[in-house]
Structure formats: C-alpha cells, structure tokens
Design an enzyme around this catalytic site. Structure first.
Site, mmCIF file in Angstrom:
data_model
loop_
_atom_site.group_PDB
_atom_site.id
_atom_site.type_symbol
_atom_site.label_atom_id
_atom_site.label_comp_id
_atom_site.label_asym_id
_atom_site.label_seq_id
_atom_site.Cartn_x
_atom_site.Cartn_y
_atom_site.Cartn_z
ATOM 1 N N ASN A 98 36.057 37.227 46.432
ATOM 2 C CA ASN A 98 37.287 37.996 46.247
ATOM 3 C C ASN A 98 36.955 39.445 46.577
ATOM 4 O O ASN A 98 36.332 40.150 45.789
ATOM 5 C CB ASN A 98 37.758 37.851 44.797
ATOM 6 C CG ASN A 98 39.068 38.567 44.534
ATOM 7 O OD1 ASN A 98 39.591 39.271 45.404
ATOM 8 N ND2 ASN A 98 39.595 38.401 43.342
ATOM 9 N N LYS B 290 33.865 40.372 44.232
ATOM 10 C CA LYS B 290 33.548 39.452 43.136
ATOM 11 C C LYS B 290 33.191 38.110 43.754
ATOM 12 O O LYS B 290 33.791 37.719 44.755
ATOM 13 C CB LYS B 290 34.768 39.252 42.228
ATOM 14 C CG LYS B 290 35.075 40.428 41.330
ATOM 15 C CD LYS B 290 36.169 40.024 40.336
ATOM 16 C CE LYS B 290 37.091 41.197 40.081
ATOM 17 N NZ LYS B 290 38.410 40.853 39.618
ATOM 18 N N ARG C 93 39.625 34.642 48.753
ATOM 19 C CA ARG C 93 40.961 34.977 48.279
ATOM 20 C C ARG C 93 41.545 35.987 49.265
ATOM 21 O O ARG C 93 40.965 37.052 49.490
ATOM 22 C CB ARG C 93 40.876 35.611 46.896
ATOM 23 C CG ARG C 93 42.230 36.001 46.381
ATOM 24 C CD ARG C 93 42.122 36.757 45.078
ATOM 25 N NE ARG C 93 43.466 37.003 44.568
ATOM 26 C CZ ARG C 93 43.729 37.858 43.588
ATOM 27 N NH1 ARG C 93 42.749 38.531 43.034
ATOM 28 N NH2 ARG C 93 44.956 38.036 43.183
ATOM 29 N N HIS D 229 49.625 36.054 42.851
ATOM 30 C CA HIS D 229 48.991 35.195 41.836
ATOM 31 C C HIS D 229 49.305 33.719 42.083
ATOM 32 O O HIS D 229 49.259 32.904 41.151
ATOM 33 C CB HIS D 229 49.502 35.527 40.404
ATOM 34 C CG HIS D 229 49.135 36.880 39.881
ATOM 35 N ND1 HIS D 229 50.022 37.650 39.164
ATOM 36 C CD2 HIS D 229 47.999 37.584 39.956
ATOM 37 C CE1 HIS D 229 49.443 38.784 38.818
ATOM 38 N NE2 HIS D 229 48.209 38.772 39.300
ATOM 39 N N ASN E 219 45.920 42.163 33.933
ATOM 40 C CA ASN E 219 46.205 43.564 34.271
ATOM 41 C C ASN E 219 47.428 43.618 35.172
ATOM 42 O O ASN E 219 48.341 44.388 34.965
ATOM 43 C CB ASN E 219 45.005 44.202 34.957
ATOM 44 C CG ASN E 219 43.974 44.644 33.953
ATOM 45 O OD1 ASN E 219 44.333 45.213 32.925
ATOM 46 N ND2 ASN E 219 42.715 44.371 34.229
ATOM 47 N N ARG F 60 51.127 49.184 36.149
ATOM 48 C CA ARG F 60 52.246 49.149 37.116
ATOM 49 C C ARG F 60 53.588 49.070 36.396
ATOM 50 O O ARG F 60 53.712 48.372 35.386
ATOM 51 C CB ARG F 60 52.106 47.927 38.032
ATOM 52 C CG ARG F 60 50.977 48.055 39.019
ATOM 53 C CD ARG F 60 50.834 46.790 39.846
ATOM 54 N NE ARG F 60 49.460 46.344 39.839
ATOM 55 C CZ ARG F 60 49.056 45.120 40.162
ATOM 56 N NH1 ARG F 60 49.928 44.202 40.538
ATOM 57 N NH2 ARG F 60 47.782 44.800 40.125
ATOM 58 N N ASP G 14 44.683 48.582 28.120
ATOM 59 C CA ASP G 14 44.047 47.381 27.590
ATOM 60 C C ASP G 14 44.753 46.928 26.316
ATOM 61 O O ASP G 14 44.930 47.719 25.388
ATOM 62 C CB ASP G 14 42.571 47.684 27.314
ATOM 63 C CG ASP G 14 41.792 46.428 27.037
ATOM 64 O OD1 ASP G 14 42.104 45.734 26.043
ATOM 65 O OD2 ASP G 14 40.878 46.122 27.816
ATOM 66 N N GLY H 27 44.249 37.166 31.054
ATOM 67 C CA GLY H 27 43.630 37.913 29.935
ATOM 68 C C GLY H 27 44.504 38.067 28.698
ATOM 69 O O GLY H 27 44.082 37.715 27.587
ATOM 70 N N VAL H 28 45.717 38.565 28.866
ATOM 71 C CA VAL H 28 46.594 38.799 27.717
ATOM 72 C C VAL H 28 47.134 37.468 27.187
ATOM 73 O O VAL H 28 47.103 37.201 25.975
ATOM 74 C CB VAL H 28 47.764 39.740 28.112
ATOM 75 C CG1 VAL H 28 48.712 39.930 26.945
ATOM 76 C CG2 VAL H 28 47.217 41.083 28.598
ATOM 77 N N GLU I 112 41.221 30.798 38.822
ATOM 78 C CA GLU I 112 41.543 30.963 40.235
ATOM 79 C C GLU I 112 40.356 30.619 41.136
ATOM 80 O O GLU I 112 40.532 30.073 42.218
ATOM 81 C CB GLU I 112 42.001 32.411 40.487
ATOM 82 C CG GLU I 112 43.396 32.661 39.935
ATOM 83 C CD GLU I 112 43.742 34.129 39.777
ATOM 84 O OE1 GLU I 112 43.206 34.769 38.857
ATOM 85 O OE2 GLU I 112 44.548 34.645 40.575
#
Ligand code: ADP
Length: 397
Positions: free
Chosen positions: A7, A14, A91, A180, A211, A241, A284, A332-333, A385
């Site tokens: 990625n 990554k 990706r 996504h 994020n 954003r 965060d 994450g969230v 992913e």
C-alpha cells in the site's frame, strides 16, 4: 502462495507478506518519510521482535529494495529467497469507471492508472511508483492492482450522479466513485457468513469508521450506494476531513480568510472533521472519548456530531434499500471505540434495533452486538483489507 501486499502512499509504504493458504501474516511493516529526512523502515516478522532500520530512503525504489532485503534477511527475515514471493498485490486508490475488479498489471493497465491520476492526484501516482519499483526489484513476479473504487462500480446512475451540469460528467467524469471498496466488500461478505447466510439474499449497511470513514449500502451482494464521492472527502465527518457540507462555504471562507480554493481544500482534508470540531484537540477517538469524560465540551460536540452523521447515513441507506438486515461496524473506531458505537446505536431504536451494552465494550473481534430479538442484526466485523487484496491477487495469478 506467499503474496506481498503493498500500500504505497506519497511518502510511505505499508506492506504485509501473507500466506494465502493459511491466511497467516508472515511479516508486516512500514517505510516512513520516503524522500524526507529521518526516513526509516519498521519491520515486524511474525513471532519475532520488530526491527527499525534507519537509513536514507530517497525514493520508493529504495524502499521496496529495503523491504525485500528485510524479508530475506538472515536474522529477521521470514523467507529464504525472493522466489518464495509468488505475486504482489497493490492497493490502487482510483480505478475510475475503467476498473470494476482487480486486474493483472500490464503496460496498458499502467497507462490507464496513469490517466486516472487526475481524479486522485495524491494517490494514483504513488501507487504507480510502487508497482514500478516492484517490477524493477522483482522482475518476473506478477503484480496485481486492487482498486479502492472497484466494488462501488455497481451503483446505479441515480446514486452516482451529482445534481450538476451533465457536461461535467461527460467532460471530466465528475461523479460519485466511493472508496474503501475492498473493505466494504470484505466486511459485507463476512457479515453474511457470520449469520450463516449468503449476502446475495441480504440488505447490508457497512460503516467503515477509521481515520477516513465511509458507509455503503450493499443489496443482494452489490454496492448500491456509498458516502464518499469523486474524492474521499465527501460523506461522514472523519478524523480530519469535513465530509458533507454546503459547497458555498468554500467561497465564503476563501473570501473571509483570504485563502485560495486549494488552501481551503487542505483545510477540509487536514484540519476539519472531529479534529477541527474539537477545536484541534485530537483526531483520535481514544483522546476524544477521554477528553469528553473530563468535561471538554468541544470533544463532546465532535463525538455527538460524528455519531449523528453516521446515524443519518444509516437512515438514508435504509430508505435507499427499503429495509436492512445487517448493520456492520468496522475499522479502528468501529472495531474499538465504545463511545462511538453506543452513540450510533442510540439512534437505531426506530428500526427495532436493540443492542447488548456489555458487548459494545468488547474490542476487535467478530461479534454480534444486537440482542436475539433485535429486528436488525448489528455486528462488529474487523476489516482486513490486506487479506482481501492477497485473496484477489491469488485469484488472478
Ligand atoms: P485508517 O486505517 O483509516 O488510518 P484506522 O482504521 O486505523 O484508520 O482507525 C483509526 C481510528 O481508530 C483512530 O481514530 C483511533 O482513535 C481509533 N482506534 C484505534 N484503536 C482504538 C482503540 N483501541 N480504542 C479506541 N479507538 C481506537
């Protein structure tokens, strides 16, 4: 098969080396600050300590070379030679209308990705550099491009067109694409499996809350709508954003603050969202939840506004599909943050949703959080992913 998943960002890379048969991650890591002072590689081999290699990394070619060296290294490597990497899955952010599924990279595909760069000027060029670096450093190893937009290509016209002059679509391809996609595809499929059904028979809403954040409506296995648009700025309020807003705000603030539209674009991407709303306290959700508990009114405002926006999108997709069977939260969230999960579920009572509050506190695993009598199944489905990219790569090679 061993698949290297890459990625590539403009200054980062990554990676994960995944055995697609056992679904085991053999190693993963991150190259940071490519082309900037202080560049480094953090390499984490499975079952061993992570190593940090600080070195001058002027470009992505060098970054890929360092990753490969780390993978075959005598002490912290996980394979003996490069021949043990069967293919590389990349990706790629924007596939435009050209790509509705992953493809094996050819010269023509490279040209197409390059042409699509005007739609994703920060991302596609970096993705291309990553592919080229792999071609250089691993000649003969096949590369596969997996597009963030591909899963959303099934959206009907009425969902992807904006209320703008049609000529902008004809001339510039201005429309909703959505992002996504790999995650929405993976999570909707897995969510159906978790209740023992095929997603072809279901209406599913996936909330990818990281994020970056987006919601999608998946009906009978196909995406019918999603919240991100021409770019990943539209839709939910995100970490930094803005998501949806009155487009006239751009000109208004440009005039008031004496900034250009391009500068305003940066504000909307980097200084807005829960970060901007919290008066720059944090993007965060761990910080924001703690700040709210200690009485910070901006953090509370940010979290309340965030959850309200997610709930409104869920409502609109229930309308779009005329019903919903599963609401799945991920990223994450969605996978970790009790405050956001609770705040979103509090709006869903009208759908006949009831959730188990104790389950909302459990983190990071496949979990049905609604009660058995709930009319809609609400679940947490950790996204993966990289594994999804690895699987699509295997299919093509
Ligand atoms: P991305 O991949 O888009 O960069 P992630 O999916 O990793 O983002 O999500 C990042 C968000 O997830 C951050 O806002 C962070 O607060 C939240 N998050 C991650 N881990 C936890 C945790 N353990 N508890 C609460 N929130 C978390």
């Amino acid at each position: 098969m061993n698949i290297l998943v890459i990625n590539c960002g403009s200054s980062s890379l990554k990676y994960q080396l995944i055995n697609s048969d056992s679904e085991e991650v053999l190693a993963k890591g991150l190259v940071e600050r490519i082309g900037i002072d202080g560049s480094q590689l953090t390499h984490t081999p499975a079952g061993k300590d992570k190593v940090v290699i600080k070195e001058d990394i002027p470009d992505h070619n060098k970054a890929v070379k360092l990753v490969i060296d780390a993978l075959v290294d005598g002490s912290h490597g996980v394979i003996k030679s490069l021949s043990e990497i069967d293919a590389v899955g990349h990706r790629v952010v924007h596939g435009g209308e050209k790509f509705n599924k992953a493809v094996l990279v050819t010269d023509e595909v490279m040209k197409d990705i390059e042409e699509l760069s005007s739609l994703a000027p920060l991302h596609n060029p970096a993705n291309l550099i990553g592919i080229r670096s792999c071609q250089t450093n691993m000649p003969g190893t096949p590369n596969v491009a997996v597009f963030d937009t591909a899963f959303h290509q099934t959206m009907p016209e009425k969902a992807y067109m904006y209320g703008l002059p049609y000529e902008y679509y004809e001339k510039y391809k201005v429309r909703r694409y959505g992002f996504h996609g790999t995650s929405h595809d993976f999570v909707s499929k897995h969510a159906a499996e978790l209740i023992g059904k095929d997603r072809k028979d279901l209406k599913i809403i996936v909330c990818h809350l990281g994020n970056g954040a987006s919601v999608s409506a998946v009906q009978n296995g196909q995406c019918v709508d999603t919240s991100m648009g021409l770019t990943p700025l539209e839709g939910l309020i995100m970490g930094t954003r803005s998501g949806d807003m009155d487009p006239a705000i751009v000109d208004f603030i440009c005039q008031k603050e004496g900034i250009t539209a391009a500068e305003m674009n940066t504000v909307l991407n980097k200084k807005s969202g829960v970060y901007g709303l919290s008066n720059y306290a944090s993007s965060d959700f761990r910080d924001l939840s703690e700040l709210e508990e200690s009485g910070n009114k901006y953090a509370k405002l940010a979290l309340d506004t965030y959850c309200y926006r997610v709930a409104k999108y869920i409502g609109s997709y229930v309308a779009a599909m005329q019903g919903v069977d599963i609401i799945a939260l991920t990223a994450g969230v969605g996978e970790n943050n009790y405050r956001a999960r609770r705040g979103i579920c509090d709006y869903l009572g009208y759908l006949g949703v009831t959730v188990d509050d104790e389950k909302l506190k459990i983190r990071g695993e496949d979990l049905i959080v609604s009660t058995p009598d709930s009319k809609v199944t609400v679940m947490i489905v950790p996204t993966n992913e990289e594994l999804a990219i690895a699987k699509q790569t295997v299919e093509l090679v």
